[in-house]
Design an enzyme around this catalytic site. Structure first.
Site, PDB file in Angstrom:
ATOM      1  N   GLU A  58      41.080  45.452  39.764  1.00  0.00           N
ATOM      2  CA  GLU A  58      42.626  45.307  39.932  1.00  0.00           C
ATOM      3  C   GLU A  58      43.185  45.582  38.710  1.00  0.00           C
ATOM      4  O   GLU A  58      44.232  46.383  38.532  1.00  0.00           O
ATOM      5  CB  GLU A  58      42.909  43.946  40.406  1.00  0.00           C
ATOM      6  N   GLU A  80      43.297  49.443  38.011  1.00  0.00           N
ATOM      7  CA  GLU A  80      44.172  49.825  38.956  1.00  0.00           C
ATOM      8  C   GLU A  80      45.578  49.529  38.531  1.00  0.00           C
ATOM      9  O   GLU A  80      46.594  50.671  38.349  1.00  0.00           O
ATOM     10  CB  GLU A  80      44.389  49.145  40.454  1.00  0.00           C
ATOM     11  N   CYS A 132      45.200  39.548  47.365  1.00  0.00           N
ATOM     12  CA  CYS A 132      44.063  38.443  47.604  1.00  0.00           C
ATOM     13  C   CYS A 132      44.480  37.209  48.621  1.00  0.00           C
ATOM     14  O   CYS A 132      43.458  36.723  49.008  1.00  0.00           O
ATOM     15  CB  CYS A 132      43.253  37.849  46.581  1.00  0.00           C
ATOM     16  N   SER A 159      48.318  45.728  45.260  1.00  0.00           N
ATOM     17  CA  SER A 159      47.044  46.226  45.015  1.00  0.00           C
ATOM     18  C   SER A 159      46.253  46.862  46.086  1.00  0.00           C
ATOM     19  O   SER A 159      46.221  46.077  47.105  1.00  0.00           O
ATOM     20  CB  SER A 159      46.379  45.294  44.113  1.00  0.00           C
ATOM     21  N   LYS A 203      42.198  32.956  55.864  1.00  0.00           N
ATOM     22  CA  LYS A 203      40.959  33.758  55.810  1.00  0.00           C
ATOM     23  C   LYS A 203      40.360  34.263  57.028  1.00  0.00           C
ATOM     24  O   LYS A 203      39.650  35.289  57.142  1.00  0.00           O
ATOM     25  CB  LYS A 203      40.166  32.955  54.774  1.00  0.00           C
ATOM     26  N   GLU A 254      42.108  37.121  58.225  1.00  0.00           N
ATOM     27  CA  GLU A 254      41.735  38.363  57.285  1.00  0.00           C
ATOM     28  C   GLU A 254      40.162  38.875  57.803  1.00  0.00           C
ATOM     29  O   GLU A 254      40.294  40.064  57.828  1.00  0.00           O
ATOM     30  CB  GLU A 254      41.659  37.730  55.913  1.00  0.00           C
ATOM     31  N   GLU A 287      40.694  46.303  59.640  1.00  0.00           N
ATOM     32  CA  GLU A 287      40.395  46.977  58.275  1.00  0.00           C
ATOM     33  C   GLU A 287      39.088  46.492  57.592  1.00  0.00           C
ATOM     34  O   GLU A 287      38.654  47.228  56.613  1.00  0.00           O
ATOM     35  CB  GLU A 287      41.571  46.673  57.328  1.00  0.00           C
ATOM     36  N   CYS A 318      45.304  28.524  46.052  1.00  0.00           N
ATOM     37  CA  CYS A 318      44.646  28.242  47.137  1.00  0.00           C
ATOM     38  C   CYS A 318      43.998  26.735  46.917  1.00  0.00           C
ATOM     39  O   CYS A 318      43.667  26.052  48.145  1.00  0.00           O
ATOM     40  CB  CYS A 318      43.288  29.100  46.825  1.00  0.00           C
TER      41      CYS A 318
HETATM   42 FE1  HC0 Z   1      41.463  31.480  47.259  1.00  0.00          FE
HETATM   43 FE2  HC0 Z   1      40.596  34.127  46.711  1.00  0.00          FE
HETATM   44  S1  HC0 Z   1      41.243  32.603  45.144  1.00  0.00           S
HETATM   45  S2  HC0 Z   1      42.479  33.818  47.904  1.00  0.00           S
HETATM   46  O1  HC0 Z   1      42.978  31.310  46.912  1.00  0.00           O
HETATM   47  O2  HC0 Z   1      41.863  36.107  45.086  1.00  0.00           O
HETATM   48  O3  HC0 Z   1      41.348  31.109  50.172  1.00  0.00           O
HETATM   49  O4  HC0 Z   1      40.040  29.250  46.459  1.00  0.00           O
HETATM   50  O5  HC0 Z   1      38.638  32.454  48.044  1.00  0.00           O
HETATM   51  O6  HC0 Z   1      39.460  35.690  48.530  1.00  0.00           O
HETATM   52  O7  HC0 Z   1      38.187  34.359  44.849  1.00  0.00           O
HETATM   53  C1  HC0 Z   1      41.155  31.152  49.187  1.00  0.00           C
HETATM   54  C2  HC0 Z   1      40.461  30.259  46.824  1.00  0.00           C
HETATM   55  C3  HC0 Z   1      39.883  32.838  47.511  1.00  0.00           C
HETATM   56  C4  HC0 Z   1      39.981  35.213  47.681  1.00  0.00           C
HETATM   57  C5  HC0 Z   1      38.956  34.315  45.626  1.00  0.00           C
HETATM   58  C6  HC0 Z   1      41.134  35.370  45.718  1.00  0.00           C
END
Ligand code: HC0
Length: 589
Positions: A280, A283, A307, A327, A366, A369, A374, A523
């Protein structure tokens, strides 16, 4: 200040405080259901009623401000009986099949029913239980209306913290319910799957969709090699579920527990968090080069982090014309998934067909996701199952592991090594801070002085934070950046993302780089973290994240030896062909 008495005890309280605040101050516990520290006051459940002398009707403690000379009784016979009746009324229209409920043992209504010993039913169920809807279409969240007590914490959460309004109040009186737009499935409306409603629901009406049995099955299958990755924020939350203090850092114990559960390899999402910084960061520098040096007007700035899957869903719904500002990096979870079934499989000589890739996340989005079309670049589904911190805690308990007594163990290798920069991804501002630590060294060729490693302007809990970094004396390759003031913004909670995006939309934004995390606090306050949540709890988890970073021997992503190795052995270079194929994607809404 004003003067009140609570159960005969004189008290001085700040003006504007409610009876509930005053009672807390006096060490008296008043039960609540619709009240939540994160949300505006609703006063609709009435469980917190108290007696105020001179008033005929009982008052809701959460919604009544203290007045001078007020005399309050929080536990009189009248109060106790009324509360009991209120709880009975709530139970009379609640599906109280508690032993079959996912929230059994962690339900605020169940706790109150237990406390008040509701053993008879004074309020007969006059009508048979209605035909309630259970919405199970989302890969992230299950909404079961039969468990709903209509406290509206979810509605306020979705509106106030997230500005999404996927849930609202529909119909009136007896018919009143919490519904989505036209009562469609949550999967078909603007829900971002962030799970904040799950975190704030007092009962089992909103829960994560759990994949515990699927993961146990995979672990028990001798033909499967089950790899687990753990997100940064899990290590500062899991302890709460295991009876430890809020803010406990349990990285080593978590690794031990995962090994004892039978996972074949215990690896770290923080590794791909470090990798994200390299991809990133490169980028961002490329975009800046095109915009500032080559004067290419088509370059999309500010670039936004990509993310947080709740944030991605939000921008897809609310600002689809800005999708190219994201990104192209996949999230660390998904980078990890794509690499496990390629790089890791090859190095370990395992047929990727036999790998089951599991991730432990503080997040319900997640799950969505991992399920996105994709996310199959390895040739397989990159991440097979996503468990929340809470689901992991359930598995640890089911396995009879005495968590507090576990020794600290280390992550396995190949994709198990990380730096402090990877850890701080779990807190709002962390991705930005990690990126700046690396970008500074990349651009100037000079080391970030140790005392400047903590980039404090991007830390904290302010909804939107900004930082400007002036670039001086860069390496010749980056000389177009000399004197440039790099402007960054950090937002957490989607209601704050909206503020930043409205600036971008109106053309008034000066930012080059923005970090958005869908959940309050980032997170560490995710929708899959231990319940309850509150500003104080998130603050403690945040302190734990920064303490974890400060205690790491390496604190900059580009210093991670496993990162250097993966570029050498497999990826080639940042944004190279392999990276492009496995680590990047495009969201088209
Ligand atoms: Fe997160 Fe992540 S930091 S989104 O908040 O970027 O869920 O803890 O795992 O993928 O590394 C959540 C937390 C993750 C991802 C990382 C990011």
């Amino acid at each position: 200040t004003i003067h009140v008495t609570i159960n005969g005890i004189a008290l001085e309280v700040e003006k504007g405080k409610t009876i509930l605040d005053a009672a807390n101050q006096a060490g008296m516990i008043i039960p609540t259901l619709c009240f939540h520290k994160d949300l505006c006051i609703a006063g609709n459940c009435r469980v917190c009623v108290v007696e105020v002398s001179g008033q005929k009707r009982l008052a809701a403690a959460c919604a009544t401000p203290c007045e001078e000379e007020m005399e309050i009784q929080t536990n009189s016979l009248k109060v106790r009986n009324s509360r009991k009746h209120i709880i009975e009324l709530l139970l009379s229209e609640h599906n109280a099949d508690c032993t079959k409920c996912y929230k059994n043992g962690n339900c605020e209504l169940q706790e109150l029913a237990s406390e008040y010993k509701i053993m008879t039913q004074d309020f007969l169920r006059l009508a048979p239980m209605k035909n309630y809807t259970i919405d199970q279409f989302s890969p992230s969240i299950i909404k079961d209306d039969s468990k709903c007590i209509r406290c509206q914490r979810c509605v306020r959460t979705c509106a106030e913290l997230q500005g999404v309004n996927a849930l609202t109040v529909a119909y009136k009186g007896d018919e009143m319910k919490i519904a989505s737009f036209f009562e469609k499935a949550m999967n078909d409306v603007v829900c971002t799957n962030c799970g904040q409603c799950v975190n704030h629901c007092p009962t089992g009406a909103l829960v994560e969709r759990n994949y515990i049995e699927e993961v146990w099955d995979a672990i028990s299958d001798p033909d499967k090699h089950v790899v687990v990755q753990t997100a940064p924020a899990v290590r500062v939350g899991l302890g709460e579920e295991m009876g430890m203090e809020v803010g406990s850092r349990v990285t080593g114990k978590m690794v031990s527990a995962l090994k004892r559960l039978g996972f074949n390899a215990v690896l770290d999402t923080d590794f791909t968090a470090d990798l994200t910084i390299i991809e990133e960061g490169t980028e961002l520098l490329n975009r800046l080069k095109k915009a500032l040096k080559e004067k290419d007007n088509s370059v999309k700035l500010p670039m936004a982090t990509s993310c947080s899957p709740g944030w991605i869903k939000y921008i897809e719904h609310m600002y689809p014309e800005f999708l190219e500002h994201l990104s192209t990096c996949k999230s660390p979870q998904q980078m990890f998934g794509a690499l496990v079934k390629t790089y890791y499989a090859k190095a370990r000589k395992i047929d990727p067909e036999n790998i089951v890739s599991v991730s432990i996340m503080p997040c319900t989005a997640k799950k969505f996701e991992a399920n996105r079309p994709e996310m199959h670049d390895s040739g397989y589904r990159d991440v097979d199952y996503v468990l929340t911190t809470r689901e992991l805690a359930i598995m640890i308990k089911q396995a009879g592991i005495d968590f507090k007594k576990l020794p600290d163990e280390k992550f396995d290798r190949l994709m198990g090594e990380s730096t402090g920069a990877g850890v701080i991804f779990g807190a709002t501002g962390g991705v930005m801070e990690a990126a700046l630590r690396t970008a500074y060294e990349l651009v100037t060729g000079r080391e970030v002085p140790f005392e400047n490693l903590n980039i404090t302007p991007v830390r904290g809990m302010e909804g939107v934070r900004q930082a400007t970094i002036k670039i001086e004396n860069p390496l010749t390759q980056w000389d177009f950046l000399d004197g440039v003031e790099l402007k960054c913004a950090v937002a957490h909670g989607l209601v704050n993302a909206q503020k930043v995006m409205d600036e971008v939309k109106s053309g008034t934004s000066q930012y080059h780089f923005i970090e958005v995390m869908a959940c309050p606090g980032g997170c560490l306050g995710g929708g899959g973290q231990p319940i309850p949540t509150s500003p104080e709890i998130r603050e403690k988890r945040m302190e734990a994240i920064y303490a974890e970073d400060a205690g790491m021997p390496l604190r900059k992503s580009h210093e991670n030896p496993e990162i250097l190795k993966i570029y050498q052995d497999f990826l080639g270079e940042p944004l190279g062909l392999k990276s492009h194929h496995l680590l990047h994607t495009k969201y088209i809404g």
